[in-house]
Motif scaffolding. Structure first.
Motif, PDB file in Angstrom:
ATOM      1  N   PHE A 108      -0.231  14.857   3.043  1.00  0.00           N
ATOM      2  CA  PHE A 108      -0.883  13.601   3.422  1.00  0.00           C
ATOM      3  C   PHE A 108      -0.016  12.441   2.952  1.00  0.00           C
ATOM      4  O   PHE A 108       0.304  12.338   1.764  1.00  0.00           O
ATOM      5  CB  PHE A 108      -2.279  13.475   2.791  1.00  0.00           C
ATOM      6  CG  PHE A 108      -2.972  12.190   3.178  1.00  0.00           C
ATOM      7  CD1 PHE A 108      -3.674  12.093   4.378  1.00  0.00           C
ATOM      8  CD2 PHE A 108      -2.904  11.068   2.358  1.00  0.00           C
ATOM      9  CE1 PHE A 108      -4.289  10.903   4.751  1.00  0.00           C
ATOM     10  CE2 PHE A 108      -3.526   9.879   2.727  1.00  0.00           C
ATOM     11  CZ  PHE A 108      -4.219   9.793   3.933  1.00  0.00           C
ATOM     12  N   HIS A 109       0.358  11.565   3.895  1.00  0.00           N
ATOM     13  CA  HIS A 109       1.208  10.432   3.523  1.00  0.00           C
ATOM     14  C   HIS A 109       0.637   9.079   3.955  1.00  0.00           C
ATOM     15  O   HIS A 109       1.316   8.062   3.783  1.00  0.00           O
ATOM     16  CB  HIS A 109       2.611  10.610   4.095  1.00  0.00           C
ATOM     17  CG  HIS A 109       3.317  11.825   3.562  1.00  0.00           C
ATOM     18  ND1 HIS A 109       3.735  11.929   2.259  1.00  0.00           N
ATOM     19  CD2 HIS A 109       3.652  13.004   4.157  1.00  0.00           C
ATOM     20  CE1 HIS A 109       4.317  13.116   2.068  1.00  0.00           C
ATOM     21  NE2 HIS A 109       4.264  13.788   3.196  1.00  0.00           N
ATOM     22  N   GLY A 110      -0.562   9.052   4.540  1.00  0.00           N
ATOM     23  CA  GLY A 110      -1.148   7.767   4.898  1.00  0.00           C
ATOM     24  C   GLY A 110      -1.584   7.723   6.344  1.00  0.00           C
ATOM     25  O   GLY A 110      -1.443   8.704   7.091  1.00  0.00           O
TER      26      GLY A 110
ATOM     27  N   GLU B  39      -4.441  14.999  -1.164  1.00  0.00           N
ATOM     28  CA  GLU B  39      -5.515  15.225  -0.184  1.00  0.00           C
ATOM     29  C   GLU B  39      -5.518  16.689   0.265  1.00  0.00           C
ATOM     30  O   GLU B  39      -6.527  17.201   0.730  1.00  0.00           O
ATOM     31  CB  GLU B  39      -5.353  14.318   1.031  1.00  0.00           C
ATOM     32  CG  GLU B  39      -5.322  12.821   0.707  1.00  0.00           C
ATOM     33  CD  GLU B  39      -6.473  12.369  -0.155  1.00  0.00           C
ATOM     34  OE1 GLU B  39      -7.622  12.556   0.252  1.00  0.00           O
ATOM     35  OE2 GLU B  39      -6.206  11.841  -1.249  1.00  0.00           O
TER      36      GLU B  39
ATOM     37  N   LYS C 152      -0.832   3.351  -5.542  1.00  0.00           N
ATOM     38  CA  LYS C 152      -2.157   3.363  -6.178  1.00  0.00           C
ATOM     39  C   LYS C 152      -2.314   2.598  -7.505  1.00  0.00           C
ATOM     40  O   LYS C 152      -2.866   1.502  -7.510  1.00  0.00           O
ATOM     41  CB  LYS C 152      -2.620   4.795  -6.311  1.00  0.00           C
ATOM     42  CG  LYS C 152      -3.023   5.399  -4.951  1.00  0.00           C
ATOM     43  CD  LYS C 152      -3.517   6.789  -5.112  1.00  0.00           C
ATOM     44  CE  LYS C 152      -3.928   7.443  -3.814  1.00  0.00           C
ATOM     45  NZ  LYS C 152      -5.176   6.910  -3.234  1.00  0.00           N
TER      46      LYS C 152
ATOM     47  N   SER D  90       0.853  -1.199   0.000  1.00  0.00           N
ATOM     48  CA  SER D  90       0.000   0.000   0.000  1.00  0.00           C
ATOM     49  C   SER D  90       0.881   1.237   0.000  1.00  0.00           C
ATOM     50  O   SER D  90       2.110   1.145   0.189  1.00  0.00           O
ATOM     51  CB  SER D  90      -0.880   0.020   1.249  1.00  0.00           C
ATOM     52  OG  SER D  90      -0.067   0.191   2.394  1.00  0.00           O
ATOM     53  N   GLY D  91       0.227   2.383  -0.139  1.00  0.00           N
ATOM     54  CA  GLY D  91       0.950   3.645  -0.116  1.00  0.00           C
ATOM     55  C   GLY D  91       1.583   3.904   1.239  1.00  0.00           C
ATOM     56  O   GLY D  91       2.770   4.230   1.337  1.00  0.00           O
ATOM     57  N   THR D  92       0.791   3.734   2.271  1.00  0.00           N
ATOM     58  CA  THR D  92       1.323   4.078   3.598  1.00  0.00           C
ATOM     59  C   THR D  92       2.478   3.158   3.966  1.00  0.00           C
ATOM     60  O   THR D  92       3.441   3.580   4.608  1.00  0.00           O
ATOM     61  CB  THR D  92       0.201   4.092   4.666  1.00  0.00           C
ATOM     62  OG1 THR D  92       0.652   4.843   5.788  1.00  0.00           O
ATOM     63  CG2 THR D  92      -0.232   2.707   5.089  1.00  0.00           C
TER      64      THR D  92
ATOM     65  N   ASP E 171       6.906  11.629  -2.303  1.00  0.00           N
ATOM     66  CA  ASP E 171       5.729  10.760  -2.275  1.00  0.00           C
ATOM     67  C   ASP E 171       4.984  10.958  -3.595  1.00  0.00           C
ATOM     68  O   ASP E 171       4.372  12.002  -3.824  1.00  0.00           O
ATOM     69  CB  ASP E 171       4.853  11.159  -1.072  1.00  0.00           C
ATOM     70  CG  ASP E 171       3.597  10.310  -0.953  1.00  0.00           C
ATOM     71  OD1 ASP E 171       3.200   9.669  -1.953  1.00  0.00           O
ATOM     72  OD2 ASP E 171       2.989  10.309   0.133  1.00  0.00           O
TER      73      ASP E 171
ATOM     74  N   GLU F  39       5.039  15.377  -0.928  1.00  0.00           N
ATOM     75  CA  GLU F  39       4.378  14.958  -2.152  1.00  0.00           C
ATOM     76  C   GLU F  39       4.798  15.955  -3.237  1.00  0.00           C
ATOM     77  O   GLU F  39       4.782  17.171  -2.979  1.00  0.00           O
ATOM     78  CB  GLU F  39       2.850  15.048  -2.002  1.00  0.00           C
ATOM     79  CG  GLU F  39       2.247  14.168  -0.923  1.00  0.00           C
ATOM     80  CD  GLU F  39       0.938  14.756  -0.398  1.00  0.00           C
ATOM     81  OE1 GLU F  39       0.971  15.514   0.602  1.00  0.00           O
ATOM     82  OE2 GLU F  39      -0.118  14.472  -0.986  1.00  0.00           O
TER      83      GLU F  39
ATOM     84  N   ILE G 132       2.750   8.651  -4.636  1.00  0.00           N
ATOM     85  CA  ILE G 132       1.726   7.605  -4.533  1.00  0.00           C
ATOM     86  C   ILE G 132       0.468   7.998  -5.322  1.00  0.00           C
ATOM     87  O   ILE G 132      -0.157   7.158  -5.964  1.00  0.00           O
ATOM     88  CB  ILE G 132       1.439   7.339  -3.040  1.00  0.00           C
ATOM     89  CG1 ILE G 132       2.641   6.598  -2.439  1.00  0.00           C
ATOM     90  CG2 ILE G 132       0.136   6.560  -2.835  1.00  0.00           C
ATOM     91  CD1 ILE G 132       2.727   6.624  -0.931  1.00  0.00           C
ATOM     92  N   GLN G 133       0.139   9.283  -5.303  1.00  0.00           N
ATOM     93  CA  GLN G 133      -1.035   9.740  -6.056  1.00  0.00           C
ATOM     94  C   GLN G 133      -0.645  10.349  -7.407  1.00  0.00           C
ATOM     95  O   GLN G 133      -1.344  10.202  -8.391  1.00  0.00           O
ATOM     96  CB  GLN G 133      -1.830  10.765  -5.223  1.00  0.00           C
ATOM     97  CG  GLN G 133      -3.196  11.043  -5.763  1.00  0.00           C
ATOM     98  CD  GLN G 133      -4.109  11.801  -4.798  1.00  0.00           C
ATOM     99  OE1 GLN G 133      -4.833  12.684  -5.198  1.00  0.00           O
ATOM    100  NE2 GLN G 133      -4.105  11.459  -3.532  1.00  0.00           N
TER     101      GLN G 133
HETATM  102  C1  LIG Z   1       0.136  11.122  -1.517  1.00  0.00           C
HETATM  103  C2  LIG Z   1      -0.347   9.921  -0.769  1.00  0.00           C
HETATM  104  N1  LIG Z   1       0.489   9.271   0.035  1.00  0.00           N
HETATM  105  C3  LIG Z   1       0.109   8.186   0.710  1.00  0.00           C
HETATM  106  C4  LIG Z   1      -1.171   7.697   0.620  1.00  0.00           C
HETATM  107  C5  LIG Z   1      -1.578   6.475   1.394  1.00  0.00           C
HETATM  108  O1  LIG Z   1      -1.800   5.415   0.518  1.00  0.00           O
HETATM  109  P1  LIG Z   1      -2.653   4.130   0.999  1.00  0.00           P
HETATM  110  O2  LIG Z   1      -4.050   4.589   1.192  1.00  0.00           O
HETATM  111  O3  LIG Z   1      -2.481   3.149  -0.127  1.00  0.00           O
HETATM  112  O4  LIG Z   1      -2.019   3.664   2.262  1.00  0.00           O
HETATM  113  C6  LIG Z   1      -2.085   8.345  -0.203  1.00  0.00           C
HETATM  114  C7  LIG Z   1      -3.480   7.874  -0.291  1.00  0.00           C
HETATM  115  O5  LIG Z   1      -4.380   8.575  -0.669  1.00  0.00           O
HETATM  116  C8  LIG Z   1      -1.666   9.478  -0.916  1.00  0.00           C
HETATM  117  O6  LIG Z   1      -2.508  10.142  -1.721  1.00  0.00           O
END
Ligand SMILES: Cc1ncc(COP(=O)(O)O)c(C=O)c1O
Length: 417
Positions: A141-143, A198, A255, A104-106, A226, A193, A228-229
């Motif tokens: 936002f990182h999780g 978020e 993601k 997962s992202g987190t 980051d 990010e 992830i998004q």
């Molecule tokens: C920039 C960012 N980092 C981390 C996460 C966390 O990812 P996850 O929900 O897969 O743990 C998200 C989730 O929206 C995100 O947008």
């Protein structure tokens, strides 16, 4: 099962963490989803950036079926065929050299923070206290896990779980002066990010990111991004940082990586990878053969899609700018590629627009209260953009008091498709 019975059961049986829309989705194909009443929705959110190839992509389906029949899971104590292949593709497109796979992202973000601390320790051979401070950004936002929450700069996510972990300082978003003040030799990493998701679809400024790169280099700290998004072609390039001419030390992705299966990755350099050795970090499910085989397929499809992402995102942006000049409730359209935010002048208007669109069969969401977020699948065509822009125009008109609409400028979506 009906929507009502599912909702009743969930209410009794699940932790109350989500306030779901009253829709029960049952199937998807391309850019569309269908609910339990057979109603079709145009998906401009793609599971918050996960379904980047839309639903039921034929190449993904074929790989899923083939690999599910061969091998779904094998412990990370053994080899399988796809981690190295996936790492090869990800390192090639990122300019980095090493990968670690997780779920997962987190989890990717947690691993990146651990890597920064362990690398700082490994570098610290002279008996001084190792660098340990992490700099993160306001509004980030990182999780939802503890390390990720600790670097998340928004009280609403953090406060219910305080106290969080020690060692994190926050800097104002794009505040270069504060960044200079906060940086010293005790910092092991600055993390952000590349585009806050978020936090309201806010790309970090070129000046800020370049300064972060320069300060981290001169202080022996790492730059962790980051993505992830915003990563994996969402912005029209493989990674958002490639728009800035900055190369990070660590990048996290998740993601869309396995087209809907859970998979995240940490990417880093050979040098930083020396901070880890066997036994220091791991995962049971991360990087399994099914998810990795699908991710390899996803990256193959992505290569061919990038020119389309570039063209369709310019068209979408142009149309949204047209709406901005027509509706005074639209403050700003921002983002990069197919990660787009439209900031409105109030949370109420944004809420009303999202629910009007939902009633008209279009999925988007609202982030940071007053920002409409669009994360469509990369396969959208102009006719889909035109439909969304048309419905947005109506929704903004309805949600905005008449006196506030600037009726002089009309929006006429081109229909090149
Ligand atoms: C920039 C960012 N980092 C981390 C996460 C966390 O990812 P996850 O929900 O897969 O743990 C998200 C989730 O929206 C995100 O947008």
């Amino acid at each position: 099962m009906s929507l009502a019975s599912v909702a009743r059961s969930e209410e009794k049986l699940l932790l109350p963490t989500y306030d779901r829309h009253k829709i029960l989705f049952q199937r998807g194909r391309g850019v569309y989803l269908w609910d339990s009443r057979g109603r079709r929705y145009l998906d401009f959110l793609s599971g918050i950036g996960v379904n980047a190839l839309g639903h039921g992509h034929p190449a993904i389906q074929a790989t899923l079926q083939r690999q599910a029949a061969r091998l779904i899971h094998v412990s990370n104590l053994f080899f399988h065929e796809y981690q190295a292949e996936l790492a090869k593709r990800l390192t090639k497109i990122s300019g980095l050299q090493r990968a670690f796979f997780c779920n997962s992202g987190t989890e990717a973000w947690e691993g990146a923070l651990k890597l920064a601390r362990s690398y700082a320790r490994a570098q610290n051979q002279n008996g001084h206290a190792p660098k340990w401070r992490l700099i993160a950004l306001d509004n980030s936002f990182h999780g939802r896990t503890f390390g990720s929450l600790t670097t998340t700069g928004q009280a609403k996510y953090r406060d219910p779980f305080a106290p969080l972990l020690p060692g994190v300082s926050f800097v104002g978003f794009n505040d270069t002066e504060e960044l200079k003040r906060q940086f010293d030799g005790s910092v092991c990493a600055i993390c952000m990010e590349t585009i806050q998701g978020e936090g309201g679809i806010r790309p970090v400024s070129r000046e800020f990111l370049q300064l972060a790169r320069q300060l981290s280099q001169s202080n022996g700290a790492l730059l962790i991004l980051d993505e992830i998004q915003c990563g994996l072609a969402r912005t029209g390039k493989s990674f958002a940082y490639q728009h800035y001419g900055v190369q990070p030390d660590i990048v996290t992705v998740a993601k869309p990586l396995a087209a809907g299966l859970p998979l995240g990755a940490i990417l880093t350099t050979n040098q930083v990878a020396t901070g880890m050795h066997p036994g220091m970090h791991g995962t049971t499910f991360g990087g399994g053969p099914l998810a990795c085989a699908v991710a390899v397929e996803f990256l193959k499809v992505l290569e061919k899609l990038q020119p389309h992402i570039h063209a369709i995102s310019s068209y979408f942006r142009e149309q949204l700018e047209g709406l901005k000049s027509k509706h005074s409730s639209v403050r700003e359209v921002r983002g990069l590629g197919l990660m787009v935010g439209m900031e409105l002048d109030s949370a109420e208007v944004a809420k009303s627009v999202v629910s009007q669109l939902l009633r008209r069969g279009i999925l988007i969401n609202r982030t940071n209260d007053n920002v409409l977020r669009f994360l469509p699948p990369y396969i959208i065509q102009q006719r889909h953009v035109d439909q969304v822009v048309r419905e947005l125009d109506v929704a903004l008109t309805t949600a905005t008091p008449r006196s506030k609409t600037n009726s002089k400028v009309a929006v006429s979506p081109r229909s090149r498709n």
